[in-house]
Design an enzyme around this catalytic site. Structure first.
Site, PDB file in Angstrom:
ATOM      1  CE  LYS A   1      -2.675  -0.781   3.637  1.00  0.00           C
ATOM      2  NZ  LYS A   1      -4.247  -0.608   4.440  1.00  0.00           N
TER       3      LYS A   1
ATOM      4  CE  LYS B   1      -1.946   4.582   5.480  1.00  0.00           C
ATOM      5  NZ  LYS B   1      -3.094   4.032   6.354  1.00  0.00           N
TER       6      LYS B   1
HETATM    7  N1  C2G Z   1     -10.478   6.385   9.171  1.00  0.00           N
HETATM    8  C1  C2G Z   1     -11.292   7.240   9.662  1.00  0.00           C
HETATM    9  N2  C2G Z   1     -10.891   8.392  10.044  1.00  0.00           N
HETATM   10  C2  C2G Z   1      -9.717   8.530  10.158  1.00  0.00           C
HETATM   11  C3  C2G Z   1      -8.775   7.698   9.766  1.00  0.00           C
HETATM   12  C4  C2G Z   1      -8.982   6.486   9.205  1.00  0.00           C
HETATM   13  O1  C2G Z   1     -12.461   6.996   9.509  1.00  0.00           O
HETATM   14  N3  C2G Z   1      -9.216   9.938  10.736  1.00  0.00           N
HETATM   15  C5  C2G Z   1     -10.778   4.911   8.629  1.00  0.00           C
HETATM   16  C6  C2G Z   1     -10.248   4.626   7.354  1.00  0.00           C
HETATM   17  O2  C2G Z   1     -11.284   5.171   6.293  1.00  0.00           O
HETATM   18  C7  C2G Z   1     -10.322   3.181   7.237  1.00  0.00           C
HETATM   19  C8  C2G Z   1     -10.070   3.034   8.669  1.00  0.00           C
HETATM   20  O3  C2G Z   1     -10.284   4.085   9.433  1.00  0.00           O
HETATM   21  O4  C2G Z   1     -11.769   2.873   6.758  1.00  0.00           O
HETATM   22  C9  C2G Z   1      -8.823   2.429   8.661  1.00  0.00           C
HETATM   23  O5  C2G Z   1      -7.836   3.484   8.513  1.00  0.00           O
HETATM   24  P1  C2G Z   1      -6.283   3.186   7.982  1.00  0.00           P
HETATM   25  O6  C2G Z   1      -5.483   2.294   9.099  1.00  0.00           O
HETATM   26  O7  C2G Z   1      -5.699   4.608   7.366  1.00  0.00           O
HETATM   27  O8  C2G Z   1      -6.393   2.134   6.944  1.00  0.00           O
HETATM   28  P2  C2G Z   1      -5.991   2.384   5.346  1.00  0.00           P
HETATM   29  O9  C2G Z   1      -4.569   2.542   5.092  1.00  0.00           O
HETATM   30  O10 C2G Z   1      -6.954   3.357   4.631  1.00  0.00           O
HETATM   31  O11 C2G Z   1      -6.321   0.944   4.849  1.00  0.00           O
HETATM   32  O12 C2G Z   1      -8.019  -2.688   2.169  1.00  0.00           O
HETATM   33  C10 C2G Z   1      -8.205  -1.315   2.849  1.00  0.00           C
HETATM   34  C11 C2G Z   1      -7.175  -0.723   3.406  1.00  0.00           C
HETATM   35  O13 C2G Z   1      -6.648  -1.845   4.344  1.00  0.00           O
HETATM   36  C12 C2G Z   1      -7.587   0.391   4.121  1.00  0.00           C
END
Ligand code: C2G
Length: 131
Positions: free
Chosen positions: A44, A46
């Site tokens: 990703k 990340k």
């Molecule tokens: N999220 C949120 N508000 C934030 C940060 C994150 O609502 N301030 C939500 C994101 O939209 C996601 C979940 O929390 O639905 C997890 O966020 P992340 O850990 O940033 O996940 P991400 O890197 O987006 O990975 O297959 C999908 C991926 O694994 C998503």
């Protein structure tokens, strides 16, 4: 029983993650979290501060979370939706529309997007580095 699935890295858990997990759990009876493995995070683009085991340990301590499973690839959603007979897949709306195609494969699946909280792990890391 309504089973809800969410996915993410959940690095340095903060209130916006918790709020999202709370919203997801409130949609049903059981919440399953697909947690990105360290290898998938690399895919990703990340780099998580905390490794998978640490992020899993933290998530399992959150009472909204019932089960944590590893997310190794983008396609793992289909694997788990089938395995756990998921009723609802929920994500923050930074992903709005991105997973709607899952409904083609699983016609009874509901895909929900919650308003994204304002906190970001990235900003936390930046702010702390300035202390
Ligand atoms: N999220 C949120 N508000 C934030 C940060 C994150 O609502 N301030 C939500 C994101 O939209 C996601 C979940 O929390 O639905 C997890 O966020 P992340 O850990 O940033 O996940 P991400 O890197 O987006 O990975 O297959 C999908 C991926 O694994 C998503």
């Amino acid at each position: 029983e309504v089973v809800v699935l969410v996915a993410g890295t959940f690095d340095i858990i903060h209130e916006s993650h918790i709020n999202m997990l709370r919203n997801a759990k409130n949609l049903g009876d059981k919440l399953i979290v697909m947690l990105s493995t360290d290898e998938f995070n690399t895919q990703k683009g990340k780099i998580a501060y905390q490794d998978y085991e640490t992020r899993k340990f933290v998530l399992e301590a959150i009472h909204y979370v019932d089960v944590v499973v590893p997310e190794n690839s983008w396609d793992d959603k289909e694997l788990y939706i089938d395995m756990f007979d998921i009723n609802i897949f929920a994500m923050g709306d930074d992903w709005r529309g991105k997973f709607d195609d899952l409904k083609m494969i699983f016609p009874k699946l509901k895909v929900m997007y919650f308003p994204r909280g304002k906190t970001s792990s990235q900003k936390i890391k930046q702010d702390i580095s300035k202390l």
